[in-house]
Design a protein around this motif. Structure first.
Motif, PDB file in Angstrom:
ATOM      1  N   LEU A  26      31.491  39.958  35.800  1.00  0.00           N
ATOM      2  CA  LEU A  26      32.776  39.950  36.557  1.00  0.00           C
ATOM      3  C   LEU A  26      33.342  41.217  36.958  1.00  0.00           C
ATOM      4  O   LEU A  26      33.799  41.670  37.808  1.00  0.00           O
ATOM      5  N   SER A  27      33.263  42.247  35.870  1.00  0.00           N
ATOM      6  CA  SER A  27      33.638  43.550  35.951  1.00  0.00           C
ATOM      7  C   SER A  27      32.683  44.438  37.049  1.00  0.00           C
ATOM      8  O   SER A  27      33.286  44.959  37.825  1.00  0.00           O
ATOM      9  N   VAL A  33      33.934  42.704  40.626  1.00  0.00           N
ATOM     10  CA  VAL A  33      35.103  43.263  41.172  1.00  0.00           C
ATOM     11  C   VAL A  33      35.200  44.584  41.226  1.00  0.00           C
ATOM     12  O   VAL A  33      35.600  45.141  42.485  1.00  0.00           O
ATOM     13  N   TRP A  81      35.996  46.648  45.007  1.00  0.00           N
ATOM     14  CA  TRP A  81      36.911  47.679  45.136  1.00  0.00           C
ATOM     15  C   TRP A  81      36.281  48.873  45.717  1.00  0.00           C
ATOM     16  O   TRP A  81      36.895  49.864  46.507  1.00  0.00           O
ATOM     17  N   THR A  89      42.434  43.998  46.040  1.00  0.00           N
ATOM     18  CA  THR A  89      41.494  43.449  45.424  1.00  0.00           C
ATOM     19  C   THR A  89      41.977  42.657  44.003  1.00  0.00           C
ATOM     20  O   THR A  89      41.388  41.657  43.591  1.00  0.00           O
ATOM     21  N   THR A 108      40.899  38.711  43.271  1.00  0.00           N
ATOM     22  CA  THR A 108      40.376  38.407  41.826  1.00  0.00           C
ATOM     23  C   THR A 108      41.089  37.225  41.428  1.00  0.00           C
ATOM     24  O   THR A 108      40.493  36.455  40.761  1.00  0.00           O
ATOM     25  N   TYR A 135      39.977  34.257  43.372  1.00  0.00           N
ATOM     26  CA  TYR A 135      38.799  33.686  42.950  1.00  0.00           C
ATOM     27  C   TYR A 135      38.294  33.220  41.616  1.00  0.00           C
ATOM     28  O   TYR A 135      37.677  32.232  41.151  1.00  0.00           O
ATOM     29  N   PHE A 170      39.446  42.586  31.342  1.00  0.00           N
ATOM     30  CA  PHE A 170      39.191  41.083  31.591  1.00  0.00           C
ATOM     31  C   PHE A 170      39.164  40.297  30.292  1.00  0.00           C
ATOM     32  O   PHE A 170      39.384  39.160  30.367  1.00  0.00           O
TER      33      PHE A 170
END
Length: 378
Positions: free
Chosen positions: A179-180, A183, A187, A200, A204, A207, A254
Motif C-alpha cells: 500500500l505504501s 499510494v 502522489w 491523495t 486513500t 480506497y 500505515f
C-alpha cells in the motif's frame, strides 16, 4: 442550535454511531487543511456541529459556508485562506461519508473536482505544466514529479496494476509495504496543479474503505504533515549523495492507520541525513539544540531585524501582511529590504510556494536553519 458538544472528540467518545461517524469525518477534513497551512473558521466549526447534531444536511452545511463568505460585510485579511479551508473541509466531509467510490483515473479526477468545487477554477482538471517544489525534509531539493504530458497514462497504469494485485495470503506487513508503494506512486504523479496531498488522502481513505479496511482515519487529521513528508521521502533519491527512496516512514504511518500501532510520527525524523539526536531522540518532546552542519555551518546572527523576524514567525507560516502587523510595521518596501530579503538570502526564511513567488496565498516560514535559531533564542 440545540445543545451539543463543543469538542468533536466528545462526539467521537460519547455519541451515537451516526454522530460519531460525522464527527470523525469533520475532524479528518479539518485536519487535512494543515497540509497547505490553512485553518478553518469558527463559523465552519459551528456549522459542522449543526450537521453532526442532525439539524442540517451536509449539502445544507456546504451551502451555508458558501453563503457566509458571499454575504460577509466585514472582511479579514485571511478570509481567502479560511474560505478555502472551510469549503474544502465541508466537501471532504461529504466525500468521506458517502459510501460510493470509483476506483479509476476518472474517480481520482472526480474526487479532486468534488473537493475543490467552487474553490479552484482548475478543480478536476489535470495540470498542463511541469513542476518542482523545494522541500524542507530534502534540504531544499525537490521530488521528481510525473511529466504533465503523461499524467493520465501514468494514473491508468498504476490503477490497473493495483486492480490486478492479489492481497490473498499476504501478512499485514506485506500488505502495508505494498500500500505504501501504491499510494506514494499515485502522489508522485502529482496530477493536479494544487491540492494533490488532500486528494491523495481522501482517495486513500475511500480506497481502503472499499476493500474492507477499518482504518483509524485520525492519522490523517493528527499527522497530515507527516503523511505528506513521508510521501516525499518515499519518492526521493539522490544517488550522488547516497540517498535512496525510503518507505520506512510511510510504512509507520500505515501501521498506525491500519494496525492501531503507536509508532512515533515526528516530522524532524524525516529530514534527509538527519543528525543522530534528531533520529533517535529518547524524549519525543525534546527540541534539538543545534541544526546539522549540512544545513548551515552556523545558525548564529547578530542581525537584529532578522532576529525579530525569526521570533515572530516561529513555527507558523505567515503572509507579508501578517508579518508586518506582528512587527508593527507599515512601510512594505522597508520591511522587504531590511527584514525579509536578508532573512531569505541568509537561509533563515523560505516561501511556502517557492515555485510561484506571487502566489495569492503566499506565506513565509522558517527553514531548518531558521528553526534552529528560533529554538536557540527561545
Amino acid at each position: 442550535m440545540k445543545e451539543g458538544y463543543l469538542d468533536f472528540d466528545e462526539y467521537i467518545i460519547a455519541s451515537e454511531p451516526h454522530k460519531r461517524e460525522k464527527a470523525e469525518a469533520w475532524k479528518v477534513a479539518i485536519g487535512l487543511q494543515a497540509v497547505d497551512g490553512l485553518k478553518v473558521s469558527e463559523y465552519l466549526k459551528q456549522t459542522a456541529r449543526k450537521h453532526i447534531e442532525g439539524e442540517i444536511t451536509i449539502d445544507e452545511a456546504r451551502q451555508l459556508v458558501k453563503q457566509y463568505y458571499v454575504s460577509k460585510t466585514q472582511h479579514d485579511e485571511d478570509d481567502e485562506n479560511k474560505e478555502e479551508a472551510d469549503r474544502v473541509s465541508a466537501n471532504i466531509t461529504k466525500l468521506i461519508n458517502e459510501p460510493a467510490f470509483t476506483f479509476s483515473t476518472a474517480g481520482i479526477i472526480s474526487i479532486h473536482r468534488s473537493i475543490f468545487e467552487g474553490v479552484f477554477k482548475h478543480a478536476g482538471k489535470l495540470r498542463n505544466y511541469g513542476i518542482t517544489k523545494k522541500e524542507w525534509v530534502l534540504r531544499g531539493d525537490t521530488v521528481l514529479y510525473g511529466r504533465w504530458q503523461d499524467l493520465r497514462m501514468a494514473l491508468d497504469y498504476d490503477i490497473e496494476q493495483e486492480k490486478q494485485f492479489d492481497y490473498n495470503g499476504l501478512s499485514m506487513d506485506e500488505v502495508i509495504q505494498h500500500l505504501s508503494r501504491f499510494v506514494s506512486g499515485i502522489w508522485q504523479i502529482h496530477p493536479f496543479c494544487e491540492g494533490n496531498t488532500r486528494t491523495t488522502a481522501v482517495f486513500t481513505i475511500k480506497y481502503l474503505q472499499s476493500i474492507g479496511f477499518k482504518a483509524d482515519n485520525r492519522m490523517f487529521e493528527e499527522h497530515s504533515w507527516y503523511f505528506r513528508n513521508a510521501l516525499v521521502r518515499a519518492n526521493y533519491k539522490n544517488v550522488a549523495q547516497g540517498i535512496r527512496q525510503d518507505y520506512h516512514f510511510l510504512n509507520l504511518f500505515f501501521r498506525n492507520l491500519l494496525m492501531r500501532e503507536n509508532n512515533e510520527l515526528k516530522n524532524r525524523y524525516l529530514l534527509v541525513n538527519a543528525p543522530e539526536e534528531w533520529r533517535q531522540s529518547t524524549n519525543p518532546e525534546q527540541v534539538p539544540e543545534q541544526v546539522p552542519e549540512q544545513v548551515s555551518n552556523s545558525v548564529h546572527t547578530n542581525h537584529r531585524l532578522m532576529i525579530e523576524l525569526v521570533k515572530k514567525i516561529g513555527p507558523e507560516s505567515l503572509s507579508i501582511a501578517q508579518l508586518m502587523k506582528e512587527l508593527g510595521l507599515k512601510h512594505r518596501p522597508n520591511f522587504l529590504e531590511y527584514h525579509l530579503k536578508p532573512a531569505m538570502r541568509d537561509g533563515y526564511v523560505r516561501m511556502l510556494y517557492p515555485q510561484s513567488p506571487r502566489h495569492p496565498r503566499q506565506k513565509y516560514l522558517l527553514t531548518a536553519k531558521g528553526l534552529a535559531l528560533f529554538k536557540q533564542l527561545a
